[in-house]
Design a protein around this motif. Sequence first.
Motif, mmCIF file in Angstrom:
data_model
loop_
_atom_site.group_PDB
_atom_site.id
_atom_site.type_symbol
_atom_site.label_atom_id
_atom_site.label_comp_id
_atom_site.label_asym_id
_atom_site.label_seq_id
_atom_site.Cartn_x
_atom_site.Cartn_y
_atom_site.Cartn_z
ATOM 1 N N VAL A 108 0.872 -1.180 0.000
ATOM 2 C CA VAL A 108 0.000 0.000 0.000
ATOM 3 C C VAL A 108 0.905 1.224 0.000
ATOM 4 C CG1 VAL A 108 -1.924 -1.137 1.200
ATOM 5 C CG2 VAL A 108 -0.151 0.027 2.540
ATOM 6 N N PRO A 109 0.441 2.365 -0.485
ATOM 7 C CA PRO A 109 1.286 3.567 -0.493
ATOM 8 C C PRO A 109 1.811 3.911 0.901
ATOM 9 C CG PRO A 109 -0.677 3.918 -1.830
ATOM 10 C CD PRO A 109 -0.877 2.608 -1.135
ATOM 11 N N GLY A 110 3.085 4.214 0.982
ATOM 12 C CA GLY A 110 3.695 4.601 2.244
ATOM 13 C C GLY A 110 4.209 3.454 3.077
ATOM 14 N N THR A 111 3.990 2.208 2.654
ATOM 15 C CA THR A 111 4.464 1.043 3.394
ATOM 16 C C THR A 111 5.454 0.260 2.545
ATOM 17 O OG1 THR A 111 2.457 0.806 4.725
ATOM 18 C CG2 THR A 111 3.808 -1.160 4.462
ATOM 19 N N VAL A 112 6.615 -0.018 3.110
ATOM 20 C CA VAL A 112 7.618 -0.839 2.437
ATOM 21 C C VAL A 112 7.483 -2.266 2.947
ATOM 22 C CG1 VAL A 112 10.090 -1.324 2.268
ATOM 23 C CG2 VAL A 112 9.265 1.020 2.012
ATOM 24 N N ARG A 113 7.522 -3.216 2.030
ATOM 25 C CA ARG A 113 7.497 -4.636 2.405
ATOM 26 C C ARG A 113 8.811 -5.268 1.973
ATOM 27 N NH1 ARG A 113 2.403 -8.333 1.116
ATOM 28 N NH2 ARG A 113 1.760 -7.186 2.994
ATOM 29 N N VAL A 114 9.445 -5.971 2.907
ATOM 30 C CA VAL A 114 10.651 -6.739 2.614
ATOM 31 C C VAL A 114 10.286 -8.213 2.741
ATOM 32 C CG1 VAL A 114 13.057 -7.187 3.234
ATOM 33 C CG2 VAL A 114 12.108 -4.894 3.547
ATOM 34 N N VAL A 115 10.534 -8.982 1.682
ATOM 35 C CA VAL A 115 10.174 -10.397 1.643
ATOM 36 C C VAL A 115 11.443 -11.240 1.648
ATOM 37 C CG1 VAL A 115 8.967 -12.218 0.387
ATOM 38 C CG2 VAL A 115 8.077 -9.876 0.359
ATOM 39 N N PHE A 116 11.521 -12.168 2.607
ATOM 40 C CA PHE A 116 12.628 -13.114 2.692
ATOM 41 C C PHE A 116 12.127 -14.479 2.228
ATOM 42 C CE2 PHE A 116 13.499 -9.844 5.832
ATOM 43 C CZ PHE A 116 14.840 -9.560 5.637
ATOM 44 N N ASP A 117 12.668 -14.974 1.122
ATOM 45 C CA ASP A 117 12.343 -16.325 0.653
ATOM 46 C C ASP A 117 13.198 -17.319 1.422
ATOM 47 O OD1 ASP A 117 10.482 -15.596 -1.388
ATOM 48 O OD2 ASP A 117 12.171 -14.884 -2.577
ATOM 49 N N LEU A 118 12.546 -18.289 2.071
ATOM 50 C CA LEU A 118 13.248 -19.210 2.961
ATOM 51 C C LEU A 118 13.452 -20.574 2.319
ATOM 52 C CD1 LEU A 118 11.368 -18.318 6.271
ATOM 53 C CD2 LEU A 118 13.483 -17.336 5.377
ATOM 54 N N ALA A 119 14.545 -21.219 2.687
ATOM 55 C CA ALA A 119 14.885 -22.518 2.111
ATOM 56 C C ALA A 119 14.090 -23.651 2.736
ATOM 57 C CB ALA A 119 16.383 -22.786 2.285
ATOM 58 N N ALA A 120 13.535 -23.447 3.912
ATOM 59 C CA ALA A 120 12.777 -24.495 4.593
ATOM 60 C C ALA A 120 11.820 -23.853 5.574
ATOM 61 C CB ALA A 120 13.729 -25.460 5.317
ATOM 62 N N LYS A 121 10.913 -24.653 6.108
ATOM 63 C CA LYS A 121 9.977 -24.158 7.107
ATOM 64 C C LYS A 121 10.708 -24.068 8.442
ATOM 65 C CE LYS A 121 5.389 -24.937 9.069
ATOM 66 N NZ LYS A 121 4.178 -25.800 9.044
ATOM 67 N N VAL A 122 10.903 -22.875 8.917
ATOM 68 C CA VAL A 122 11.608 -22.667 10.180
ATOM 69 C C VAL A 122 11.037 -21.430 10.845
ATOM 70 C CG1 VAL A 122 13.437 -21.341 9.029
ATOM 71 C CG2 VAL A 122 13.869 -22.350 11.266
ATOM 72 N N GLN A 123 10.843 -21.527 12.153
ATOM 73 C CA GLN A 123 10.276 -20.404 12.898
ATOM 74 C C GLN A 123 11.375 -19.431 13.291
ATOM 75 O OE1 GLN A 123 8.032 -21.541 16.332
ATOM 76 N NE2 GLN A 123 7.397 -19.469 16.818
ATOM 77 N N ALA A 124 11.149 -18.169 12.995
ATOM 78 C CA ALA A 124 12.142 -17.140 13.316
ATOM 79 C C ALA A 124 12.209 -16.916 14.821
ATOM 80 C CB ALA A 124 11.801 -15.833 12.611
ATOM 81 N N ILE A 125 13.400 -16.590 15.305
ATOM 82 C CA ILE A 125 13.577 -16.190 16.696
ATOM 83 C C ILE A 125 12.883 -14.843 16.893
ATOM 84 C CG2 ILE A 125 15.324 -15.530 18.406
ATOM 85 C CD1 ILE A 125 17.233 -17.421 16.966
ATOM 86 N N PRO A 126 12.286 -14.594 18.077
ATOM 87 C CA PRO A 126 11.658 -13.286 18.308
ATOM 88 C C PRO A 126 12.579 -12.131 17.931
ATOM 89 C CG PRO A 126 11.188 -14.751 20.132
ATOM 90 C CD PRO A 126 12.130 -15.492 19.221
ATOM 91 N N THR A 127 12.039 -11.174 17.188
ATOM 92 C CA THR A 127 12.848 -10.074 16.665
ATOM 93 C C THR A 127 13.278 -9.117 17.773
ATOM 94 O OG1 THR A 127 10.850 -8.820 16.221
ATOM 95 C CG2 THR A 127 11.714 -10.150 14.430
ATOM 96 N N THR A 128 14.353 -8.418 17.509
ATOM 97 C CA THR A 128 14.809 -7.366 18.415
ATOM 98 C C THR A 128 15.101 -6.112 17.612
ATOM 99 O OG1 THR A 128 17.123 -8.086 18.233
ATOM 100 C CG2 THR A 128 15.834 -9.001 20.036
ATOM 101 N N LEU A 129 14.829 -4.960 18.198
ATOM 102 C CA LEU A 129 15.158 -3.678 17.595
ATOM 103 C C LEU A 129 16.295 -3.081 18.406
ATOM 104 C CD1 LEU A 129 14.315 -1.715 15.329
ATOM 105 C CD2 LEU A 129 12.895 -0.521 17.002
#
Length: 463
Positions: free
Chosen positions: A97-118
Amino acid sequence: MRFPGLRHSICPLAVWLVAALAPRAANASEIKQLRIETSATGTRAELHLDKAGPYRLIPLANPERLAVDFPGTQLAHGLALPASAGMVKGVRTGQPVPGTVRVVFDLAAKVQAIPTTLETTASGYTLVLEWPGDNPATAKVAVVPATPPPPSPDPIAEIARKPAPALVAADPHASTGAGPAVPTPAPALPAVVPRAARPALQPGMRPLVVAIDAGHGGQDPGAHGLNGAREKDVTLAIARELARQVNATPGLRAYLTRDTDVFIPLEYRARRASANKADIFLSIHADAAENRSARGSSVYVLSTRGASSQRARWLADKENAADVIGGGRVRVSDNTLTSVLLDLTQSGNMKASEDAADHVLGGLKRVGNNHKPDIERANFAVLRTSDKMPAMLVETAFISNPDEEKRLTDPAFQRTLAAAILDGIDTYFSRQPPPGTLYAARAQAAQPAAADAPARTGIGGSR
């Protein structure tokens, strides 16, 4: 597969919308850089932003992807997308949508990401995404190569090289120095299987994960030595060396909570270790005191019922202030209910932490004078979220002591410290081996040897 709104397929209408929203974009945050790194324990993506702002994670399946939306954000001009690495097969950007950037990571397998940190950095903010898992084809271990170090005249290093029943440095696969072994026969140990007969790592055995947390980092330098050494640099060097030695030990695998100069809030360090299925957690530090002659190592475990000494309480307060330096907020847990709940979650782990810390302290005793003869206890924030594994804080030496500051920056002494800490870890897991591990297989193989020991050694009766 093409996504609507991706940079390579922007339509005239989208261009018009971007132009119409130009005044708002002037105040938008900006994604300045995208990085992907791999290590022996997983894949790490970093998105560097100039301002903190909201974001939303969108897991997608068939194929496996992770999309991250950044409202009110724009891409830096000429932003280069990183190449595939580890669990990430590719990275794309778009504008759902206008004003929103989307970054897409294509993954090699089904794996749950570790909780993100800023994470807060000197130039802005970094959003960290991590996917645990081995990447044997692409792994780039962020430690020095596992080559034997040259002989060192350091007398403490010489102590570390002397063979001992449980000393890691006596193992051919984890030697910390060159030179022949001292030909002194070891006492008979009925429960120890000869090395040639020890079981090797087999398929299905899981490695024991040793989480190594290099204290401080980023805008939090920690303590300073009189000659300019910074605690954050010393702890990272020792952590990397310990990881090298751990990874060279069959049955063990290292996980570094940080392998670069970044700031990580205290509460996230043990959580990262838990997400990587760590079996033990060690936070590495370098002590400081007004008394410049103070020297030696200390090992601390968590206490929710007061500190074991005035020094332990002072040290915990100093280390807990790292979040203030890093721009975070210190969470005070003084009310009775919170303290009781913390006590309950930690009670089952406290004994294991004390046992493991005792063994690590014992390893350090073999290579130098300990500052305290016994383990100490205090309410360290970095240990509060370690309720799933034994955890300890290791003060390796006093960076405020000029002699120990010099040693702490010496790679030979760093190897010695790492070998001593690993000695304690190895002893702990040897005596309390978790099921399904190489250590458990060794313990099982040792049982027949123990049963036959009286006949072989002339010792009567039971042990």
